[in-house]
Motif scaffolding. Structure first.
Motif, PDB file in Angstrom:
ATOM      1  N   THR A  87       8.176   7.437  10.905  1.00  0.00           N
ATOM      2  CA  THR A  87       8.464   6.458  11.943  1.00  0.00           C
ATOM      3  C   THR A  87       8.527   5.084  11.284  1.00  0.00           C
ATOM      4  OG1 THR A  87       6.069   6.478  12.339  1.00  0.00           O
ATOM      5  CG2 THR A  87       7.440   7.707  13.892  1.00  0.00           C
ATOM      6  N   ARG A  88       8.728   4.050  12.094  1.00  0.00           N
ATOM      7  CA  ARG A  88       8.632   2.668  11.624  1.00  0.00           C
ATOM      8  C   ARG A  88       7.565   1.975  12.443  1.00  0.00           C
ATOM      9  NH1 ARG A  88      14.983   0.753  10.992  1.00  0.00           N
ATOM     10  NH2 ARG A  88      15.549   2.278   9.391  1.00  0.00           N
ATOM     11  N   PRO A  89       6.402   1.668  11.839  1.00  0.00           N
ATOM     12  CA  PRO A  89       6.000   1.946  10.465  1.00  0.00           C
ATOM     13  C   PRO A  89       5.685   3.419  10.240  1.00  0.00           C
ATOM     14  CG  PRO A  89       4.151   1.079  11.688  1.00  0.00           C
ATOM     15  CD  PRO A  89       5.336   1.006  12.615  1.00  0.00           C
ATOM     16  N   GLN A  90       5.712   3.826   8.976  1.00  0.00           N
ATOM     17  CA  GLN A  90       5.304   5.179   8.639  1.00  0.00           C
ATOM     18  C   GLN A  90       3.794   5.334   8.803  1.00  0.00           C
ATOM     19  OE1 GLN A  90       6.610   5.988   4.634  1.00  0.00           O
ATOM     20  NE2 GLN A  90       8.779   5.934   5.169  1.00  0.00           N
ATOM     21  N   LEU A  91       3.376   6.566   9.014  1.00  0.00           N
ATOM     22  CA  LEU A  91       1.951   6.901   9.002  1.00  0.00           C
ATOM     23  C   LEU A  91       1.801   8.068   8.036  1.00  0.00           C
ATOM     24  CD1 LEU A  91      -0.433   7.191  12.082  1.00  0.00           C
ATOM     25  CD2 LEU A  91      -0.754   8.472   9.978  1.00  0.00           C
ATOM     26  N   GLY A 123       0.115  -3.296   8.923  1.00  0.00           N
ATOM     27  CA  GLY A 123      -0.279  -2.046   8.304  1.00  0.00           C
ATOM     28  C   GLY A 123      -1.686  -2.108   7.763  1.00  0.00           C
ATOM     29  N   ALA A 124      -2.156  -0.966   7.304  1.00  0.00           N
ATOM     30  CA  ALA A 124      -3.501  -0.866   6.737  1.00  0.00           C
ATOM     31  C   ALA A 124      -3.605   0.417   5.939  1.00  0.00           C
ATOM     32  CB  ALA A 124      -4.565  -0.895   7.831  1.00  0.00           C
ATOM     33  N   GLY A 181       2.230   1.742   7.684  1.00  0.00           N
ATOM     34  CA  GLY A 181       2.971   0.570   7.249  1.00  0.00           C
ATOM     35  C   GLY A 181       4.309   0.960   6.671  1.00  0.00           C
ATOM     36  N   ASP A 182       5.088  -0.033   6.318  1.00  0.00           N
ATOM     37  CA  ASP A 182       6.408   0.205   5.760  1.00  0.00           C
ATOM     38  C   ASP A 182       6.300   0.854   4.380  1.00  0.00           C
ATOM     39  OD1 ASP A 182       9.206   0.055   5.450  1.00  0.00           O
ATOM     40  OD2 ASP A 182       9.015  -1.809   4.334  1.00  0.00           O
TER      41      ASP A 182
END
Length: 332
Positions: A216-220, A258-259, A278-279
């Protein structure tokens, strides 16, 4: 050589939720959703896992009004799921983290009711609540091949079934449903099935440090255990979270949404798991898997080289938090 029967199968189809009215309405699955030749004006997605999130966001970015019903990334670290949830909502997707209890259709539109009594409407419905085994027609009982309560074929870490002459691989076994897992399990099953003595074949599938990415945006993305999984497995663990406002690459990208979270064994310092949102965070999971599989500690990660202005630098920075080190690209 004794000829050994061998099963390799994807063997799984959509797992449908227990929901009143579902057998009376038309719905999309992960397969038919990608076969659409026109864009629905609105779409309800039931399921907040990988497929529901990826396809729901895809339709939303193409222009559909999307509602996702279900807990967002239910198996993920809560800190990471929260980042993704906020991003979805900020982009205009409606998120309803409840159970869908009934569905109906009237005049070409679908209506879904949730456990709180909320009523939602859309042109199309996508069911994305996982996959289930399709083994009913294989007559496995006659072959002495056991299945679990969901119909998945039971195998050990050598991919051997309860019939020692039968091996199975792929989604039909109920393992993690990723392409690379099916490939590894298939390779293991083939090696063991064709061994001179299948009962003594040594090839095994080791899921330690298994990586996964929600695109997804952001990725997980994750590798290894989450904190909850580590505790459930009997570890005494510690964890640290680094927000991307302290990650130089994210600052340069002007995207600090993000984190990253690292989980370690409190007794040994060995890294048990890593999660990030996050990206581009999927790109750091190979390094995370290497660290977990080789038993690296947070101290070792803290002291190792990390290229400046890369996402992978976040591994060293978050590891440093275990040792009260401020997030900085300087090793001194």
């Amino acid at each position: 050589m004794v000829q050994t029967p061998f099963i390799v199968a994807t063997g799984a189809g959509p797992a449908l939720p227990e929901m009143a009215g579902l057998d009376e309405v038309e719905y999309l699955t992960s397969t038919s959703g990608m076969e659409q030749t026109s864009l629905p004006e609105s779409l309800i997605v039931i399921g907040g896992g990988y497929v529901g999130l990826e396809q729901g966001q895809l339709f939303a970015q193409l222009g559909s009004t999307v509602t996702i019903i279900g807990r967002i990334a239910p198996a993920a670290e809560p800190e990471m799921a929260s980042i993704l949830r906020t991003a979805l909502i900020d982009a205009g997707t409606t998120v309803v983290e409840e159970h869908a209890v009934s569905v109906s259709a009237l005049n070409g539109r679908v209506t879904v009711s949730t456990s709180s009594g909320r009523v939602l409407h859309a042109e199309k419905l996508l069911i994305a609540t996982g996959r289930t085994a399709q083994t009913d027609g294989l007559n496995l009982h006659a072959a002495g091949v056991a299945t679990d309560e969901q119909g998945f074929i039971t195998v050990d870490d050598r991919q051997q079934t309860t019939n020692p002459r039968v091996f199975a691989a792929g989604d039909v076994t109920g393992g993690p449903q990723y392409v690379y897992v099916a490939a590894s399990a298939g390779k293991t099953a083939a090696h063991n099935a064709l061994h001179d003595s299948p009962n003594n074949a040594a090839a095994r599938v080791d899921y330690t440090g298994l990586p996964a990415v929600i695109f997804t945006r952001p990725q997980l993305a994750t590798a290894g255990f989450t904190e909850a999984e580590a505790i459930a497995s009997g570890y005494q663990c510690e964890s640290r979270v680094l927000g991307f406002e302290d990650l130089p690459r994210a600052l340069v990208n002007h995207d600090t949404n993000g984190a990253i979270k690292m989980v370690s064994d409190a007794n040994t310092g060995k890294i048990l798991g890593l999660s990030a949102a996050g990206d581009g965070v999927g790109e750091i999971m190979l390094a995370a898997t290497y660290a977990i599989r080789t038993g690296m500690t947070t101290r070792q990660i803290t002291d190792i080289w990390a290229p400046y202005l890369t996402m992978s630098e976040s591994l060293r920075l978050v590891a440093g938090l275990f040792h009260n080190e401020m997030p900085t690209s300087c090793c001194a």
